[in-house]
Design a protein around this motif. Structure first.
Motif, PDB file in Angstrom:
ATOM      1  N   PHE A 106      43.638 -50.358  57.889  1.00  0.00           N
ATOM      2  CA  PHE A 106      43.169 -51.730  58.097  1.00  0.00           C
ATOM      3  C   PHE A 106      43.269 -52.133  59.569  1.00  0.00           C
ATOM      4  N   GLU A 107      44.349 -51.729  60.231  1.00  0.00           N
ATOM      5  CA  GLU A 107      44.468 -52.028  61.666  1.00  0.00           C
ATOM      6  C   GLU A 107      43.374 -51.328  62.457  1.00  0.00           C
ATOM      7  N   LEU A 108      43.103 -50.066  62.099  1.00  0.00           N
ATOM      8  CA  LEU A 108      42.072 -49.308  62.811  1.00  0.00           C
ATOM      9  C   LEU A 108      40.694 -49.933  62.631  1.00  0.00           C
ATOM     10  N   ALA A 109      40.504 -50.611  61.509  1.00  0.00           N
ATOM     11  CA  ALA A 109      39.206 -51.227  61.231  1.00  0.00           C
ATOM     12  C   ALA A 109      39.105 -52.655  61.745  1.00  0.00           C
ATOM     13  N   ASP A 110      40.134 -53.139  62.436  1.00  0.00           N
ATOM     14  CA  ASP A 110      40.136 -54.517  62.918  1.00  0.00           C
ATOM     15  C   ASP A 110      38.881 -54.817  63.730  1.00  0.00           C
ATOM     16  N   SER A 111      38.224 -55.914  63.402  1.00  0.00           N
ATOM     17  CA  SER A 111      36.956 -56.389  63.971  1.00  0.00           C
ATOM     18  C   SER A 111      35.756 -55.600  63.456  1.00  0.00           C
ATOM     19  N   GLY A 112      36.014 -54.567  62.647  1.00  0.00           N
ATOM     20  CA  GLY A 112      34.927 -53.774  62.076  1.00  0.00           C
ATOM     21  C   GLY A 112      34.879 -53.879  60.559  1.00  0.00           C
ATOM     22  N   THR A 113      34.612 -52.749  59.912  1.00  0.00           N
ATOM     23  CA  THR A 113      34.444 -52.699  58.455  1.00  0.00           C
ATOM     24  C   THR A 113      35.351 -51.626  57.887  1.00  0.00           C
ATOM     25  N   ILE A 114      35.936 -51.893  56.740  1.00  0.00           N
ATOM     26  CA  ILE A 114      36.670 -50.869  56.009  1.00  0.00           C
ATOM     27  C   ILE A 114      35.950 -50.611  54.694  1.00  0.00           C
ATOM     28  N   PHE A 115      35.731 -49.342  54.398  1.00  0.00           N
ATOM     29  CA  PHE A 115      35.025 -48.953  53.179  1.00  0.00           C
ATOM     30  C   PHE A 115      36.017 -48.293  52.228  1.00  0.00           C
ATOM     31  N   LEU A 116      36.330 -48.976  51.144  1.00  0.00           N
ATOM     32  CA  LEU A 116      37.280 -48.490  50.147  1.00  0.00           C
ATOM     33  C   LEU A 116      36.509 -47.821  49.017  1.00  0.00           C
ATOM     34  N   ASP A 117      36.337 -46.516  49.148  1.00  0.00           N
ATOM     35  CA  ASP A 117      35.595 -45.763  48.145  1.00  0.00           C
ATOM     36  C   ASP A 117      36.500 -45.474  46.951  1.00  0.00           C
ATOM     37  N   GLU A 118      35.906 -45.443  45.759  1.00  0.00           N
ATOM     38  CA  GLU A 118      36.642 -45.207  44.501  1.00  0.00           C
ATOM     39  C   GLU A 118      37.809 -46.191  44.373  1.00  0.00           C
ATOM     40  N   ILE A 119      37.519 -47.470  44.571  1.00  0.00           N
ATOM     41  CA  ILE A 119      38.550 -48.503  44.529  1.00  0.00           C
ATOM     42  C   ILE A 119      39.214 -48.590  43.157  1.00  0.00           C
ATOM     43  N   GLY A 120      38.506 -48.169  42.122  1.00  0.00           N
ATOM     44  CA  GLY A 120      39.057 -48.212  40.767  1.00  0.00           C
ATOM     45  C   GLY A 120      40.226 -47.274  40.557  1.00  0.00           C
ATOM     46  N   GLU A 121      40.444 -46.331  41.483  1.00  0.00           N
ATOM     47  CA  GLU A 121      41.533 -45.370  41.359  1.00  0.00           C
ATOM     48  C   GLU A 121      42.822 -45.870  42.006  1.00  0.00           C
ATOM     49  N   LEU A 122      42.781 -47.043  42.645  1.00  0.00           N
ATOM     50  CA  LEU A 122      43.950 -47.540  43.364  1.00  0.00           C
ATOM     51  C   LEU A 122      45.034 -47.998  42.387  1.00  0.00           C
ATOM     52  N   MET A 164      33.444 -48.275  61.328  1.00  0.00           N
ATOM     53  CA  MET A 164      33.594 -48.431  59.886  1.00  0.00           C
ATOM     54  C   MET A 164      34.570 -47.352  59.437  1.00  0.00           C
ATOM     55  N   VAL A 165      35.734 -47.768  58.962  1.00  0.00           N
ATOM     56  CA  VAL A 165      36.792 -46.843  58.567  1.00  0.00           C
ATOM     57  C   VAL A 165      36.660 -46.536  57.083  1.00  0.00           C
ATOM     58  N   TYR A 166      36.630 -45.234  56.781  1.00  0.00           N
ATOM     59  CA  TYR A 166      36.438 -44.777  55.405  1.00  0.00           C
ATOM     60  C   TYR A 166      37.787 -44.454  54.766  1.00  0.00           C
ATOM     61  N   VAL A 167      37.986 -44.922  53.542  1.00  0.00           N
ATOM     62  CA  VAL A 167      39.201 -44.621  52.784  1.00  0.00           C
ATOM     63  C   VAL A 167      38.788 -44.165  51.387  1.00  0.00           C
ATOM     64  N   ASN A 168      39.192 -42.960  51.020  1.00  0.00           N
ATOM     65  CA  ASN A 168      38.956 -42.456  49.667  1.00  0.00           C
ATOM     66  C   ASN A 168      40.193 -42.782  48.837  1.00  0.00           C
ATOM     67  N   CYS A 169      40.112 -43.849  48.073  1.00  0.00           N
ATOM     68  CA  CYS A 169      41.281 -44.312  47.311  1.00  0.00           C
ATOM     69  C   CYS A 169      41.722 -43.291  46.270  1.00  0.00           C
ATOM     70  N   ALA A 170      40.796 -42.482  45.777  1.00  0.00           N
ATOM     71  CA  ALA A 170      41.139 -41.486  44.764  1.00  0.00           C
ATOM     72  C   ALA A 170      41.962 -40.359  45.353  1.00  0.00           C
ATOM     73  N   ALA A 171      41.864 -40.147  46.661  1.00  0.00           N
ATOM     74  CA  ALA A 171      42.573 -39.038  47.310  1.00  0.00           C
ATOM     75  C   ALA A 171      43.878 -39.483  47.965  1.00  0.00           C
ATOM     76  N   LEU A 172      44.268 -40.746  47.794  1.00  0.00           N
ATOM     77  CA  LEU A 172      45.498 -41.243  48.400  1.00  0.00           C
ATOM     78  C   LEU A 172      46.705 -40.923  47.515  1.00  0.00           C
ATOM     79  N   PRO A 173      47.625 -40.072  47.961  1.00  0.00           N
ATOM     80  CA  PRO A 173      48.858 -39.856  47.183  1.00  0.00           C
ATOM     81  C   PRO A 173      49.640 -41.157  47.098  1.00  0.00           C
ATOM     82  N   GLU A 174      50.101 -41.500  45.923  1.00  0.00           N
ATOM     83  CA  GLU A 174      50.753 -42.796  45.734  1.00  0.00           C
ATOM     84  C   GLU A 174      51.968 -42.968  46.638  1.00  0.00           C
TER      85      GLU A 174
END
Length: 511
Positions: free
Chosen positions: A283-299, A247-257
């Motif tokens: 997304f490639e790293l999460a292939d066949s698994g799960t991706i968790f997009l935390d703070e998606i509202g900040e994207l 399960m790959v974690y992504v903090n959308c609020a911490a992603l520099p645009e």
């Protein structure tokens, strides 16, 4: 009809690109060699990590040879071959002992006294990797075989060794990575924590997780900061059919645009300044698994459009690439924002919202979870005890009631930090009971507990003894109110029954 050398060489070359069971490439090469060269015995050796020559394929020799290892210093002919970069031919008058004496397949009791013998060392990119040996019972059998033919077979043998070595290394590396991934997944689950509580609200949350976990539906988790949205995501993945995948974690609020697109979808070498190599995105790293997009509202809106394409078509395009990659990813997103309001005000795409909101899960705030404060307190203090290797640590009933009356705007995270600070203070004071002083609260009034100062001592006393006397009085009072039933007394004092019984036994309470 005997095949030509060219036909045999072609077959060996084709075998190099063919998937065969372990060891079969070596044996097929030796078998092919014996079809065109006049030899009664041949062997292919590979160096092992200890410097021994290990036979990996033989012909005309007992299979017992395959279980032996040959140290070159003990076998002059093998040592001589290794010391030569071109095919080495031994005269029939050579007095050097043959390493295969006693191992002829047809006559294991005989020695190889008069025969033609030659060999060739095998190199892979200037690295000595093995030896090829040929033996014929007839003197002069190899006179018509030129060195180029032998060197060609040796080169193909070396290429076979290299291919098999690389494949085996890849298999070991893959197995190692699988084991590491499995370990990391297990550690992530352990460290990720768990949903703790007995309230109807938390049970409803567990039911929703169980209901949707086995599907591939996108899940949108909403809730205030600190309620445990990430724990819910971990539970969804752990109970899913993809639980053995990452399960790959992504903090959308911490992603520099400026690099967000590369982080999510990857890039190819040269796509932009600093892109020195190809890189897979989340997304490639999460292939066949799960991706968790935390703070998606900040994207950002631009990335929202590209994310929508990934969800709709199941494919990603690396930055700078001219082709798409198909992926199979289960998407879980979380937000503390009101996304419907964000959509109405144009800050979040409505089509992306509906794609993510297939199965919404709301995590209730702590103030709505009636009865969970005490359970969470016990769980948090258990972690503190484990961390500091202490046996006993609990909350005074007055302190617990204080905790239960707070609003906890920071939810479980705020409660955890409050208890950790208080626990550190109590440990520093060498006390096993967290009091109001440790919580940083003075002069507080708790419902149902007297706050009068008439009972305060005028003379110096041992505080621990005073606290323990008060605890004993409270437990006795609780038992009296509950007819001597420990479980009802625990409910009255808002404590775990087991902890209350242990405390009462320690303090000498008799029901």
């Amino acid at each position: 009809m005997q095949p030509s050398i060219n036909q045999v060489l072609l077959q060996i070359a084709l075998d190099l690109s063919t998937s065969l069971p372990s060891g079969h490439h070596y044996q097929r090469l030796i078998a092919a060699l014996n079809r065109v060269l006049p030899c009664e015995a041949s062997a292919l050796f590979v160096f092992d990590e200890m410097g021994f020559l290990q036979p990996v394929a033989v012909s005309g020799l007992s299979e017992e040879v395959l279980g032996k290892k040959f140290l070159p210093d003990n076998h002059p002919r093998l040592k001589a071959i290794l010391g030569c970069t071109t095919p080495l031919r031994f005269p029939s008058t050579s007095e050097l002992p043959d390493p295969f004496d006693g191992f002829l397949k047809d006559d294991p009791n005989s020695s190889i006294d008069v025969h033609d013998c030659m060999g060739c060392s095998l190199y892979v990119e200037d690295n000595l990797v093995g030896v090829l040996t040929l033996d014929a019972m007839k003197v002069g059998a190899f006179d018509q075989i030129d060195d180029i033919t032998v060197e060609t077979f040796a080169a193909l043998a070396a290429a076979t060794i290299r291919n098999i070595t690389m494949v085996e290394a890849l298999k070991r590396s893959n197995k190692k990575h699988q084991n590491i991934n499995k370990l990391l997944i297990e550690e992530a689950r352990t460290k990720g924590g768990q949903l703790v509580g007995v309230s109807l609200e938390i049970q409803r949350l567990r039911d929703n997780i169980k209901m949707v976990a086995h599907s591939n539906y996108a899940v949108l988790i909403s809730g205030e900061t600190g309620t445990g949205k990430e724990l819910v995501a971990h539970e969804l993945h752990a109970q899913s059919q993809r639980s053995d995948k990452p399960m790959v974690y992504v903090n959308c609020a911490a992603l520099p645009e400026s690099i967000a697109e590369s982080e999510l979808f990857g890039h190819v070498k040269g796509a932009f300044t600093g892109a020195n190599s190809h890189r897979a995105g989340k997304f490639e790293l999460a292939d066949s698994g799960t991706i968790f997009l935390d703070e998606i509202g900040e994207l950002p809106l631009l990335l929202q459009a590209k994310l929508l394409r990934v969800i709709q078509q199941g494919e990603v395009q690396r930055v700078g690439a001219d082709k798409n990659l198909f992926i199979d990813v289960r998407i879980i997103a979380a937000t503390n924002r009101d996304l419907e309001l964000e959509v109405s005000e144009g800050r979040f795409r409505s089509d992306l919202f509906h794609r993510l909101n297939v199965f919404p899960i709301h995590v209730p705030p702590l103030r709505e979870r009636k009865g969970d404060i005490a359970v969470l307190t016990g769980h948090i203090l258990d972690k503190v005890k484990l961390q500091f290797n202490i046996n006993t640590l609990h909350v005074h009933p007055r302190s617990l009631q204080y905790l239960e009356e707070q609003k906890w705007v920071g939810n479980v995270r705020e409660l955890e930090h409050t208890l950790m600070r208080a626990a550190l203070r109590s440990i520093q004071d060498q006390q096993a009971v967290i009091t109001e002083e440790h919580l940083g609260v003075s002069g507080m009034v708790i419902k149902g507990v007297s706050s009068a100062t008439d009972d305060m001592p005028d003379q110096p006393i041992v505080m621990r003894e005073a606290v323990e006397r008060y605890q004993k009085q409270l437990i006795e009072h609780g038992l009296k109110k509950s007819g001597g039933i420990w479980s009802k007394a625990a409910d009255f004092l808002k404590m775990d029954r087991g902890n209350l019984y242990k405390m009462g036994k320690k303090l000498g309470v008799k029901p």
